[in-house]
Write a protein that holds these residues in place. Sequence first.
Motif, mmCIF file in Angstrom:
data_model
loop_
_atom_site.group_PDB
_atom_site.id
_atom_site.type_symbol
_atom_site.label_atom_id
_atom_site.label_comp_id
_atom_site.label_asym_id
_atom_site.label_seq_id
_atom_site.Cartn_x
_atom_site.Cartn_y
_atom_site.Cartn_z
ATOM 1 N N GLU A 246 7.316 15.793 27.471
ATOM 2 C CA GLU A 246 7.820 16.019 28.829
ATOM 3 C C GLU A 246 8.658 17.291 28.923
ATOM 4 N N GLY A 247 8.980 17.890 27.767
ATOM 5 C CA GLY A 247 9.826 19.079 27.761
ATOM 6 C C GLY A 247 11.102 18.855 26.966
ATOM 7 N N ASP A 248 11.975 19.848 26.984
ATOM 8 C CA ASP A 248 13.238 19.767 26.258
ATOM 9 C C ASP A 248 14.353 19.286 27.186
ATOM 10 N N HIS A 249 15.240 18.457 26.621
ATOM 11 C CA HIS A 249 16.383 17.981 27.413
ATOM 12 C C HIS A 249 17.617 17.923 26.513
ATOM 13 N N ALA A 250 18.727 18.476 27.008
ATOM 14 C CA ALA A 250 19.981 18.466 26.256
ATOM 15 C C ALA A 250 20.871 17.328 26.747
ATOM 16 N N TYR A 251 21.392 16.549 25.798
ATOM 17 C CA TYR A 251 22.305 15.445 26.107
ATOM 18 C C TYR A 251 23.701 15.842 25.620
ATOM 19 N N GLU A 252 24.654 15.868 26.537
ATOM 20 C CA GLU A 252 25.998 16.342 26.216
ATOM 21 C C GLU A 252 26.766 15.360 25.337
ATOM 22 N N VAL A 253 27.467 15.912 24.356
ATOM 23 C CA VAL A 253 28.328 15.145 23.454
ATOM 24 C C VAL A 253 29.676 15.868 23.426
ATOM 25 N N PRO A 254 30.474 15.702 24.486
ATOM 26 C CA PRO A 254 31.670 16.532 24.641
ATOM 27 C C PRO A 254 32.851 16.182 23.745
ATOM 28 N N ASP A 255 33.054 14.893 23.476
ATOM 29 C CA ASP A 255 34.262 14.447 22.771
ATOM 30 C C ASP A 255 33.942 13.818 21.420
ATOM 31 N N ASN A 256 34.962 13.701 20.579
ATOM 32 C CA ASN A 256 34.813 13.005 19.299
ATOM 33 C C ASN A 256 34.500 11.536 19.535
ATOM 34 N N GLY A 257 33.708 10.945 18.642
ATOM 35 C CA GLY A 257 33.404 9.523 18.755
ATOM 36 C C GLY A 257 31.966 9.202 18.408
ATOM 37 N N VAL A 258 31.596 7.945 18.632
ATOM 38 C CA VAL A 258 30.248 7.456 18.361
ATOM 39 C C VAL A 258 29.508 7.275 19.681
ATOM 40 N N TYR A 259 28.295 7.816 19.747
ATOM 41 C CA TYR A 259 27.459 7.752 20.943
ATOM 42 C C TYR A 259 26.153 7.029 20.606
ATOM 43 N N ILE A 260 25.532 6.462 21.643
ATOM 44 C CA ILE A 260 24.179 5.929 21.495
ATOM 45 C C ILE A 260 23.282 6.671 22.479
ATOM 46 N N LEU A 261 22.148 7.157 21.978
ATOM 47 C CA LEU A 261 21.171 7.868 22.799
ATOM 48 C C LEU A 261 19.939 6.990 22.911
#
Length: 199
Positions: free
Chosen positions: A71-86
Amino acid sequence: MKCTLFSTMLAVLCFAACSPGAGKKVKVMSSGKIQVDEATKTVTLTPGTQHNEAELTLTEKDKAVTVKSPEGDHAYEVPDNGVYILNLKTDTLIGNMVNFGNAGVPASISTEQLEHIIDSTQQLINGQNASDEKKTYFIVPKTIKKLTTNLNAQLINPYNNIPYKVEVDKDGKAPEIYKFFTARQKRESLNELIERMKK
């Protein structure tokens, strides 16, 4: 004196670098194959039906994870310290922090308690009572969500069970564990609860 001061400063810096809040981790859960490039913080997704997952470690300078797909490229922001789920699955992920209470598992559940569980589950499936304060989450496909600043937190995918036994840390605290299900799994468990109510 200078040697002691230097040693103290070095110890403080090491502690800061190893503290639970220093750095970023992104747990990727997907439907389909994923290839991770740690150097560029890029995930290449090949859509499919099989569950896959990976983890990316980021520095404070890294501000996003890029996903490349048909579908193309997509950037997911990770601005702060911590644990994220994508969430790169085709279904919504529903989850919460596991509460290791002292009461243990009750021998039986009253009708009132069962009704409360059914109501809460129904609301969560609809995304109505998800909140950071309650540590309950409703994460739709192609979104990213920060869960905690504790880099030692564990995330359990929809197809693995919560550990039967866990070890407490040196402060006597239970580990920080988050369990996720697909919306489909939650609907199935809700139907089972409703059937149980009829008996």
